[in-house]
Design a protein around this motif. Structure first.
Motif, PDB file in Angstrom:
ATOM      1  N   LEU A   1       0.806  -1.227   0.000  1.00 25.07           N
ATOM      2  CA  LEU A   1       0.000   0.000   0.000  1.00 25.07           C
ATOM      3  C   LEU A   1       0.836   1.273   0.000  1.00 25.07           C
ATOM      4  CD1 LEU A   1      -2.877  -1.066   2.423  1.00 25.07           C
ATOM      5  CD2 LEU A   1      -2.818  -1.212  -0.071  1.00 25.07           C
ATOM      6  N   GLU A   2       2.063   1.163  -0.493  1.00 24.98           N
ATOM      7  CA  GLU A   2       2.895   2.343  -0.691  1.00 24.98           C
ATOM      8  C   GLU A   2       2.626   2.921  -2.075  1.00 24.98           C
ATOM      9  OE1 GLU A   2       4.807   3.702   1.576  1.00 24.98           O
ATOM     10  OE2 GLU A   2       4.439   2.127   3.050  1.00 24.98           O
ATOM     11  N   VAL A   3       2.678   4.250  -2.191  1.00 23.88           N
ATOM     12  CA  VAL A   3       2.438   4.913  -3.474  1.00 23.88           C
ATOM     13  C   VAL A   3       3.651   4.720  -4.380  1.00 23.88           C
ATOM     14  CG1 VAL A   3       1.964   7.105  -4.615  1.00 23.88           C
ATOM     15  CG2 VAL A   3       0.936   6.613  -2.391  1.00 23.88           C
ATOM     16  N   VAL A   4       3.404   4.259  -5.600  1.00 23.81           N
ATOM     17  CA  VAL A   4       4.465   4.036  -6.585  1.00 23.81           C
ATOM     18  C   VAL A   4       4.035   4.674  -7.907  1.00 23.81           C
ATOM     19  CG1 VAL A   4       5.294   1.920  -5.488  1.00 23.81           C
ATOM     20  CG2 VAL A   4       3.495   1.790  -7.238  1.00 23.81           C
ATOM     21  N   PRO A   5       4.971   4.854  -8.844  1.00 22.74           N
ATOM     22  CA  PRO A   5       4.609   5.492 -10.120  1.00 22.74           C
ATOM     23  C   PRO A   5       3.566   4.706 -10.913  1.00 22.74           C
ATOM     24  CG  PRO A   5       6.976   5.550  -9.792  1.00 22.74           C
ATOM     25  CD  PRO A   5       6.418   4.673  -8.715  1.00 22.74           C
ATOM     26  N   GLY A   6       2.745   5.460 -11.610  1.00 22.65           N
ATOM     27  CA  GLY A   6       1.798   4.898 -12.564  1.00 22.65           C
ATOM     28  C   GLY A   6       2.031   5.597 -13.896  1.00 22.65           C
ATOM     29  N   LEU A   7       1.027   6.300 -14.390  1.00 14.15           N
ATOM     30  CA  LEU A   7       1.226   7.093 -15.597  1.00 14.15           C
ATOM     31  C   LEU A   7       2.190   8.252 -15.342  1.00 14.15           C
ATOM     32  CD1 LEU A   7      -2.425   7.150 -16.993  1.00 14.15           C
ATOM     33  CD2 LEU A   7      -0.448   5.981 -17.991  1.00 14.15           C
ATOM     34  N   ALA A   8       2.289   8.659 -14.111  1.00 16.32           N
ATOM     35  CA  ALA A   8       3.323   9.630 -13.717  1.00 16.32           C
ATOM     36  C   ALA A   8       4.537   8.839 -13.253  1.00 16.32           C
ATOM     37  CB  ALA A   8       2.816  10.534 -12.605  1.00 16.32           C
ATOM     38  N   GLU A   9       5.645   8.984 -13.926  1.00 11.22           N
ATOM     39  CA  GLU A   9       6.834   8.201 -13.567  1.00 11.22           C
ATOM     40  C   GLU A   9       7.582   8.806 -12.387  1.00 11.22           C
ATOM     41  OE1 GLU A   9       9.238   8.017 -17.027  1.00 11.22           O
ATOM     42  OE2 GLU A   9       9.847  10.124 -16.988  1.00 11.22           O
ATOM     43  N   SER A  10       7.308  10.074 -12.081  1.00 12.64           N
ATOM     44  CA  SER A  10       7.916  10.720 -10.916  1.00 12.64           C
ATOM     45  C   SER A  10       7.105  11.965 -10.572  1.00 12.64           C
ATOM     46  CB  SER A  10       9.375  11.103 -11.195  1.00 12.64           C
ATOM     47  OG  SER A  10       9.460  12.061 -12.235  1.00 12.64           O
ATOM     48  N   TRP A  11       7.373  12.526  -9.399  1.00 10.34           N
ATOM     49  CA  TRP A  11       6.685  13.747  -8.968  1.00 10.34           C
ATOM     50  C   TRP A  11       7.542  14.478  -7.956  1.00 10.34           C
ATOM     51  CZ3 TRP A  11       4.537   8.844  -8.505  1.00 10.34           C
ATOM     52  CH2 TRP A  11       4.712   8.225  -7.256  1.00 10.34           C
ATOM     53  N   GLN A  12       7.237  15.751  -7.804  1.00 13.31           N
ATOM     54  CA  GLN A  12       7.949  16.592  -6.843  1.00 13.31           C
ATOM     55  C   GLN A  12       6.949  17.513  -6.169  1.00 13.31           C
ATOM     56  OE1 GLN A  12      11.235  18.751  -8.495  1.00 13.31           O
ATOM     57  NE2 GLN A  12      11.885  19.631  -6.547  1.00 13.31           N
ATOM     58  N   VAL A  13       6.977  17.529  -4.849  1.00 15.89           N
ATOM     59  CA  VAL A  13       6.084  18.382  -4.070  1.00 15.89           C
ATOM     60  C   VAL A  13       6.831  19.660  -3.721  1.00 15.89           C
ATOM     61  CG1 VAL A  13       4.684  18.584  -1.983  1.00 15.89           C
ATOM     62  CG2 VAL A  13       4.912  16.365  -3.139  1.00 15.89           C
ATOM     63  N   ALA A  14       6.210  20.804  -3.947  1.00 20.58           N
ATOM     64  CA  ALA A  14       6.839  22.086  -3.640  1.00 20.58           C
ATOM     65  C   ALA A  14       7.113  22.203  -2.140  1.00 20.58           C
ATOM     66  CB  ALA A  14       5.934  23.228  -4.096  1.00 20.58           C
ATOM     67  N   PRO A  15       8.144  22.957  -1.750  1.00 20.98           N
ATOM     68  CA  PRO A  15       8.484  23.101  -0.319  1.00 20.98           C
ATOM     69  C   PRO A  15       7.318  23.585   0.534  1.00 20.98           C
ATOM     70  CG  PRO A  15      10.268  23.940  -1.681  1.00 20.98           C
ATOM     71  CD  PRO A  15       9.133  23.622  -2.624  1.00 20.98           C
ATOM     72  N   ASP A  16       6.448  24.424  -0.020  1.00 23.48           N
ATOM     73  CA  ASP A  16       5.305  24.907   0.766  1.00 23.48           C
ATOM     74  C   ASP A  16       4.098  23.976   0.666  1.00 23.48           C
ATOM     75  OD1 ASP A  16       4.374  25.362  -1.785  1.00 23.48           O
ATOM     76  OD2 ASP A  16       4.076  27.522  -1.535  1.00 23.48           O
ATOM     77  N   GLY A  17       4.251  22.875  -0.082  1.00 27.37           N
ATOM     78  CA  GLY A  17       3.177  21.903  -0.192  1.00 27.37           C
ATOM     79  C   GLY A  17       2.020  22.319  -1.077  1.00 27.37           C
ATOM     80  N   LYS A  18       2.151  23.452  -1.759  1.00 27.19           N
ATOM     81  CA  LYS A  18       1.020  23.976  -2.521  1.00 27.19           C
ATOM     82  C   LYS A  18       1.078  23.656  -4.013  1.00 27.19           C
ATOM     83  CE  LYS A  18      -0.221  27.694   0.654  1.00 27.19           C
ATOM     84  NZ  LYS A  18      -0.533  29.148   0.793  1.00 27.19           N
ATOM     85  N   ALA A  19       1.993  22.813  -4.407  1.00 27.57           N
ATOM     86  CA  ALA A  19       2.057  22.388  -5.811  1.00 27.57           C
ATOM     87  C   ALA A  19       2.702  21.010  -5.883  1.00 27.57           C
ATOM     88  CB  ALA A  19       2.845  23.377  -6.660  1.00 27.57           C
TER      89      ALA A  19
END
Length: 519
Positions: free
Chosen positions: A85-103
């Motif tokens: 139940l850990e989140v792994v890539p799907g159609l998105a191969e990677s992601w990045q969360v902004a430091p303020d968490g708003k993007a």
């Protein structure tokens, strides 16, 4: 072999048990009797026995378990969940969360195509998310995107989610097939007749109330499936599915009824047992009299022995539960008014509500979506009667039940609802005042709205757990619903079936890695 050979030990996690079940299915699949591929041919297709015909093939509106099992073969999501139940890539191969968490910036896989051959890109993601958020769409997971204020597609392989604030559950939420990515060119009506996704299989044919046939997608981004074909065959009850497994006309099934699982294993079929996040509950619609009275709801809660329901309906195969079944945030099932059945307290609550002479309520019950529903309902009916509460049962075919449930056309409902690894994705759509399924839940409060907002905004798991403990307490002390128990899924396979991984969220997505015979 014991049923699945798996018995819960203190400290064993759901993810660990799911992986163990996967090993068991692969290792023991040669031990059963019955056919593998039809006619015994190597590398054959797989036939899955299902008790109900899917009520929809449109992923954004699929709530029925049988419908979800089919659409998750046809469509893909931006993220996925692994067996732990850990989140792994799907159609998105990677992601990045902004430091303020708003993007959240998502990098999409390149070269992905839909079943019709058209290319998948950021325009499809932007279109899908915006359409899911639109109230007119009627998407069942719309509340999962409540924090998304905008979606940008700066280039074909990049998507930026603009958020109103930090959202700790957004990546897990994106793994739900209810947030599957659709082509920006496709409308609901067309997809209902002929699905067009980026999943491991493609749609071939549907015969209503008989079968749905799929074919392997050789260009699937996760690797071509080992099965050339996959068929979901409608067989009205689980006992008949066991007979089909024995005859070899069906090679795979997922059972809810432990008694059926026992009979299947006794005939030589391999059966793996996997604990589930899904929960059995008596849903109370607090917006319909007399359930709008808290004392009435508390009377019902106090009159029910949850362990007795579990023992009667499911042979004790499961655990009594509180609202949250997500492993990291699991509720204490004893932290509620009347943690044990208390008929005297139930009668006191009825007196306080002005129903000392008793009252009558009705409940809808699904026949066909899961096996233990009617037994649960009749046991609850008998228990409530001892407290002066008459429960009238309205047993409905699965599709009719879903229609009534989605419309909130019930006083109460005996239900099995899917669980999720994150509490916000699990309940935000139900118990927030703006949740798109709040009408179905029948209850909300300013306190719950505030707690959901706090839990979503926190990144620290310990801090989130404290918030969700308070949230669970708020649900229980107001008897929003009566949470009963969690149970197991029993995955049955015939000889020669290998490579399937059971999931604690009941997903059958790993049919994509399953093989029959020499496939």
């Amino acid at each position: 072999m014991r049923r699945g050979g798996m018995w819960r030990r203190p400290g064993t996690t759901l993810g660990t048990l799911a992986v163990a079940a996967a090993v068991l299915v692969t290792a023991c699949s040669g031990a059963g009797s019955g056919g593998g591929a039809p006619g015994g041919s190597a590398g054959g297709g797989l036939v899955v026995g299902a008790t109900s015909d899917p009520d929809t093939l449109f992923p954004w509106k699929a709530t029925q378990f049988q419908a979800v099992n089919v659409v998750e073969q046809l469509y893909s999501t931006l993220t996925e969940l692994d067996p732990a139940l850990e989140v792994v890539p799907g159609l998105a191969e990677s992601w990045q969360v902004a430091p303020d968490g708003k993007a959240v910036t998502l990098t999409l896989r390149k070269g992905v195509t839909f079943a019709d051959g058209s290319a998948f890109d950021s325009a499809d993601v932007k279109s899908s998310l915006e359409r899911i958020k639109a109230e007119a769409t009627g998407a069942v997971a719309r509340a999962s995107l409540a924090s998304v204020t905008g979606v940008d597609a700066p280039d074909a392989s990049t998507v930026v989610l603009r958020l109103s604030g930090p959202d700790a559950g957004i990546l897990a939420a994106l793994a739900s097939v209810n947030l599957a990515m659709l082509s920006s060119d496709d409308a609901e009506q067309a997809l209902t007749a002929k699905p067009n996704g980026t999943g491991a299989f493609t749609f071939v044919e549907r015969r209503p109330n008989e079968s749905i046939k799929l074919a392997a997608n050789p260009t699937f981004w996760g690797g071509a499936p080992k099965l050339p074909t996959l068929e979901f065959r409608v067989i009205p009850d689980e006992t008949s599915i066991v007979s089909a497994l024995q005859a070899g006309s069906v090679q795979f099934a997922a059972f809810d009824d432990p008694l059926v699982a026992q009979s299947a294993e006794g005939s030589g079929i391999t059966v793996a047992k996997t604990p589930q996040l899904s929960y059995h509950a008596l849903q109370l619609n607090a917006r319909k009299a007399p359930l709008d009275n808290l004392d009435v709801r508390l009377a019902i809660q106090c009159a029910i022995d949850r362990q007795q329901v579990l023992d009667t309906a499911a042979l004790g195969e499961g655990e009594v539960t509180g609202p949250i079944t997500s492993p990291a945030y699991r509720s204490d099932p004893a932290a509620r008014p009347c943690p044990q059945r208390d008929v005297a307290a139930a009668r006191r609550h009825l007196e306080a509500a002005g129903h000392g002479g008793g009252l009558t309520i009705s409940t809808i019950v699904s026949q066909g979506e899961y096996a233990t529903s009617v037994n649960e309902a009749t046991n609850i009916q008998a228990q409530l009667a001892e407290a002066g509460i008459t429960l009238n049962l309205e047993v409905l075919e699965s599709g009719a039940f879903v229609d009534r449930w989605v419309a909130a056309d019930f006083q109460s409902a005996v239900a099995l609802n899917g669980g999720r690894p994150d509490p916000d994705g699990m309940y935000g759509r139900y118990f927030t005042s703006t949740g798109n399924l709040n009408k179905v839940a029948g209850y909300s409060s300013p306190e719950l709205d505030q707690l959901f907002a706090e839990g979503k905004a926190l990144a620290d798991p310990a801090a989130r757990k404290a918030v969700y403990a308070r949230l669970s307490q708020e649900l229980e002390r107001n008897a929003a619903w009566v949470w009963l128990f969690t149970s197991f899924t029993y995955t049955a396979t015939t000889s020669g079936v290998t490579g399937f991984t059971p999931m604690p969220n009941a997903s059958l997505k790993f049919l994509r890695t399953t093989a029959v015979g020499g496939s």
